[in-house]
Design a protein around this motif. Structure first.
Motif, PDB file in Angstrom:
ATOM      1  N   GLY A  81       0.650  -1.194  -0.079  1.00  0.00           N
ATOM      2  CA  GLY A  81      -0.043  -0.013   0.133  1.00  0.00           C
ATOM      3  C   GLY A  81       0.934   1.273   0.016  1.00  0.00           C
ATOM      4  O   GLY A  81       1.822   1.165   0.795  1.00  0.00           O
ATOM      5  N   TRP A 125      -0.882   4.140   0.812  1.00  0.00           N
ATOM      6  CA  TRP A 125      -1.716   5.032   1.501  1.00  0.00           C
ATOM      7  C   TRP A 125      -2.231   6.129   0.816  1.00  0.00           C
ATOM      8  O   TRP A 125      -2.623   7.299   1.005  1.00  0.00           O
ATOM      9  CB  TRP A 125      -1.121   5.534   2.688  1.00  0.00           C
ATOM     10  N   ILE A 167      -7.793   2.828   4.996  1.00  0.00           N
ATOM     11  CA  ILE A 167      -7.706   1.449   4.371  1.00  0.00           C
ATOM     12  C   ILE A 167      -8.561   1.116   3.288  1.00  0.00           C
ATOM     13  O   ILE A 167      -8.129   0.700   2.127  1.00  0.00           O
ATOM     14  CB  ILE A 167      -7.528   0.303   5.448  1.00  0.00           C
ATOM     15  N   ASP A 200      -7.857   2.939   0.046  1.00  0.00           N
ATOM     16  CA  ASP A 200      -6.707   2.565  -0.703  1.00  0.00           C
ATOM     17  C   ASP A 200      -6.752   1.612  -1.857  1.00  0.00           C
ATOM     18  O   ASP A 200      -7.188   0.517  -1.800  1.00  0.00           O
ATOM     19  CB  ASP A 200      -5.649   1.830   0.311  1.00  0.00           C
ATOM     20  N   ASP A 210      -4.570  -0.418  -3.282  1.00  0.00           N
ATOM     21  CA  ASP A 210      -3.817  -1.463  -3.192  1.00  0.00           C
ATOM     22  C   ASP A 210      -4.489  -2.442  -1.933  1.00  0.00           C
ATOM     23  O   ASP A 210      -3.903  -3.369  -1.431  1.00  0.00           O
ATOM     24  CB  ASP A 210      -2.648  -1.193  -2.674  1.00  0.00           C
ATOM     25  N   ARG A 211      -5.426  -1.980  -1.260  1.00  0.00           N
ATOM     26  CA  ARG A 211      -6.311  -2.920  -0.372  1.00  0.00           C
ATOM     27  C   ARG A 211      -6.636  -4.274  -0.892  1.00  0.00           C
ATOM     28  O   ARG A 211      -6.712  -4.450  -2.014  1.00  0.00           O
ATOM     29  CB  ARG A 211      -7.378  -2.311   0.369  1.00  0.00           C
ATOM     30  N   ASN A 226     -11.338  -5.024   4.760  1.00  0.00           N
ATOM     31  CA  ASN A 226     -10.049  -4.731   3.837  1.00  0.00           C
ATOM     32  C   ASN A 226      -8.971  -4.632   4.820  1.00  0.00           C
ATOM     33  O   ASN A 226      -8.914  -4.251   6.006  1.00  0.00           O
ATOM     34  CB  ASN A 226     -10.470  -3.379   3.342  1.00  0.00           C
ATOM     35  N   LEU A 280      -4.271  -4.357   4.402  1.00  0.00           N
ATOM     36  CA  LEU A 280      -3.194  -3.510   3.676  1.00  0.00           C
ATOM     37  C   LEU A 280      -1.771  -4.073   4.051  1.00  0.00           C
ATOM     38  O   LEU A 280      -1.402  -4.398   5.255  1.00  0.00           O
ATOM     39  CB  LEU A 280      -3.467  -2.062   4.037  1.00  0.00           C
ATOM     40  N   THR A 286      -2.799  -4.099   9.377  1.00  0.00           N
ATOM     41  CA  THR A 286      -1.794  -3.900   8.555  1.00  0.00           C
ATOM     42  C   THR A 286      -0.677  -4.856   8.751  1.00  0.00           C
ATOM     43  O   THR A 286      -0.306  -5.158   9.842  1.00  0.00           O
ATOM     44  CB  THR A 286      -1.233  -2.372   8.967  1.00  0.00           C
ATOM     45  N   GLN A 322       6.674   0.429  -2.496  1.00  0.00           N
ATOM     46  CA  GLN A 322       5.129   0.692  -2.615  1.00  0.00           C
ATOM     47  C   GLN A 322       4.960   0.511  -4.139  1.00  0.00           C
ATOM     48  O   GLN A 322       3.529   0.554  -4.442  1.00  0.00           O
ATOM     49  CB  GLN A 322       5.046   2.168  -2.119  1.00  0.00           C
TER      50      GLN A 322
END
Length: 585
Positions: A251, A253, A270, A273, A275-276, A328, A330, A355, A426
């Motif tokens: 992620g 963010w 989250i 995002d 990329d979640r 979700n 991350l 996370t 990232q």
């Protein structure tokens, strides 16, 4: 009928049992032969009891009127996996065939004769021990003879006692274990694994006792399909579009911050995002329980970025579906992001931690069930790993023969580039560097007053001293590498800079192009600032762009290194550009 039952096709015996008026046996045999010869319905040997499983067309209304072959394949991959065929486990001591016969003679109407047959249909069974037959079914009908009506019914059934499976775990030929959610037994039905079943068929009594009419006969043949297929429990990773994927991204963010001041993290960052991801477990054996749990962990090269197994709860949606979803989640690249918490993010490594730290080249592991893991699913990170090479040179403040010393230690520089690598995780790009080398200042370079890289802030050309250093030790006219020089101070006129990248967008006169893709960094930088600065200057080259406006961005003009709101984020737009850079492969 397949499976481990061995079927026998036998010639059915004629046994005579009489109800109502009695006739001699020879007359009855003639009557039966006559009835069979006049049967209106011929046997259909492909009939199955109890359920004839068929495929039905499914219309994907959410995909439009037509779908492409790719869409069809993609949707098919989302179906529950089935493995097999395999055998059920038959209890032969309690498996047998049962034969019933019922006759009636001398009634005034066919209806009366048929009613008598039906009322006595199971009165006198004959048991075939430890046998089952493929040609089970019935013969029935009514017949007018000698001024009266007769009726008959002959029925043969299989009784099969079996266990659906020896275990609730299926092991693939490759050694991968899966839980069995359900055993689909041919035409017989769907059952849990390791379940004892006694099945009798055919038993479609409505058809068996149906009155056909005056002088009508029927001869029906059935078989049972006891082939077993296992419907497996599945664990899936779903991306932000709810598509099942086998690889995940770290992620950035994106959309996580309120601009402020002060800059703050949004409560549900989250869920915003791109990329979640979340988890889906399909387990029909747990239908109706409401929730299940898994253990999630990460495993990266080495141990520095491994996240320990954490219990994650998944909730059934819709109710009584056997399908369970997590909230979700991350992936993050460093400890600062991993330990962040708010009212919607549980403390690190506790129940429902959202996370999870990982390094590029690692995998996310999910084990199910959480209390006694049997099966595991993994997702690789990232979907498409890219890399960029960096060569690092540490200058001495003066030549070694003059007792010169390195302006910074190799250990400090390695630590900085480890932080830079976390930033580039990232975007799925691995920063790779060789062990930093220590060099004397070459001819034309004097670090007594630092290294002059530009004479003024508006200059579009490099200073001569910077060009001398690049010519002697750096990158000239190549896309194969990037050189990074650590000097005591980077000077722009009289001003001291933390670092400077020779990026084509700024140093654009033709005379300067051979010197691009080099970086200068001042050795007075401290951790973690030095790591952010390394990634920042590298990004000037890989994006060929200037600074960005928001303080949480890595490319902000003034680097802030405190907490999750610091200058540590690349953007989706920058990811696209960097991954397309000529130096990224």
């Amino acid at each position: 009928m397949t499976g481990c039952i061995r079927h026998q096709r036998v010639k059915q015996p004629v046994r005579l049992r009489f109800f109502g008026n009695t006739f001699i046996g020879s007359l009855i045999l003639v009557f039966v032969v006559g009835c069979l010869s006049n049967a209106h319905a011929q046997p259909i040997v492909t009939n199955l009891y109890h359920t004839n499983r068929v495929f039905e067309q499914i219309v994907y209304t959410n995909l439009g009127e037509t779908i492409s072959a790719y869409e069809a394949i993609t949707e098919a991959e989302r179906l529950y996996p089935l493995v097999g065929p395999t055998n059920i486990i038959v209890d032969t001591n309690n498996t047998f065939a049962t034969e019933y016969e019922s006759f009636a003679w001398g009634y005034a109407s066919p209806e009366e004769a048929w009613a008598m047959v039906v009322s006595n249909k199971t009165a006198y069974p004959f048991i075939h021990e430890e046998k089952t037959f493929e040609n089970v079914g019935w013969v029935k009908g009514t017949r007018y003879a000698h001024d009266t009506w007769g009726a008959y019914l002959w029925l043969l059934q299989n009784t099969v006692a079996f266990e659906t499976s020896e275990t609730n775990i299926w092991v693939s030929p490759g050694g991968v274990t899966n839980l069995i959610a359900q055993v689909i037994v041919g035409s017989i039905g769907d059952f849990p694994p390791m379940t004892n079943i006694v099945d009798v068929g055919p038993t479609n009594w409505v058809d068996i006792v149906e009155y056909l009419g005056e002088g009508e006969a029927e001869d029906m043949v059935y078989r049972g399909d006891y082939t077993a297929y296992y419907r497996l429990v599945t664990i899936e990773f779903l991306d932000a579009s709810e598509i099942a994927v086998s690889a995940l991204k770290v992620g950035k963010w994106e959309n996580a911050f309120n601009a402020g001041p002060p800059v703050t993290v949004k409560d549900h960052f989250i869920d915003l995002d791109p990329d979640r991801f979340r988890l889906r477990v399909r387990d029909l054996s747990r239908t109706g329980v409401g929730a299940v749990s898994v253990k999630l962990s990460t495993d990266s090269p080495g141990t520095a970025y491994d996240d320990p197994p954490t219990e994650i709860e998944l909730y059934e949606d819709p109710p009584n579906s056997g399908v369970f979803y997590s909230t979700n989640l991350l992936l993050v690249s460093d400890t600062t992001d991993d330990v962040f918490t708010n009212p919607h993010v549980a403390p690190d490594n506790t129940l429902n931690d959202r996370t999870h730290r990982i390094a590029l080249g690692g995998v996310v592991k999910v084990q199910y069930p959480a209390n006694q893991p049997v099966m595991e699913q993994i997702a690789h990170v990232p979907p498409d790993l890219r890399a960029i090479d960096v060569e690092i040179i540490i200058l001495r403040d003066r030549p070694a023969v003059s007792n010169g010393v390195p302006v910074i230690s190799v250990a400090e520089v390695d630590a900085f580039w480890t932080i830079a690598r976390e930033r580039y995780a990232q975007i799925g790009v691995d920063i790779r560097w060789t062990e930093p080398v220590i060099e004397d200042p070459p001819a034309g370079v004097d670090l007594f007053d630092g290294l002059t890289v530009m004479n003024t802030a508006t200059s579009r050309t490099l200073a001569v001293e910077a060009k001398n250093l690049i010519t002697a030790l750096g990158t000239t006219n190549t896309i194969n590498d990037i050189h990074v020089f650590y000097v005591n101070e980077v000077k722009m006129g009289l001003e001291t800079l933390g670092g400077l990248a020779v990026a084509p967008y700024w140093f654009n006169p033709p005379t300067e192009q051979p010197y691009t893709f080099n970086i200068f960094i001042s050795a007075f930088t401290q951790s973690p600032w030095g790591g952010y600065a390394a990634a920042h200057e590298l990004t000037h080259l890989t994006t060929d762009a200037a600074h960005q406006p928001f303080s949480w961005q890595l490319m902000h003009g003034t680097l802030e290194t405190t907490g999750v709101t610091g200058s540590r984020r690349l953007t989706e737009a920058e990811e696209i550009i960097i991954r397309g850079c000529s130096h990224v492969y």
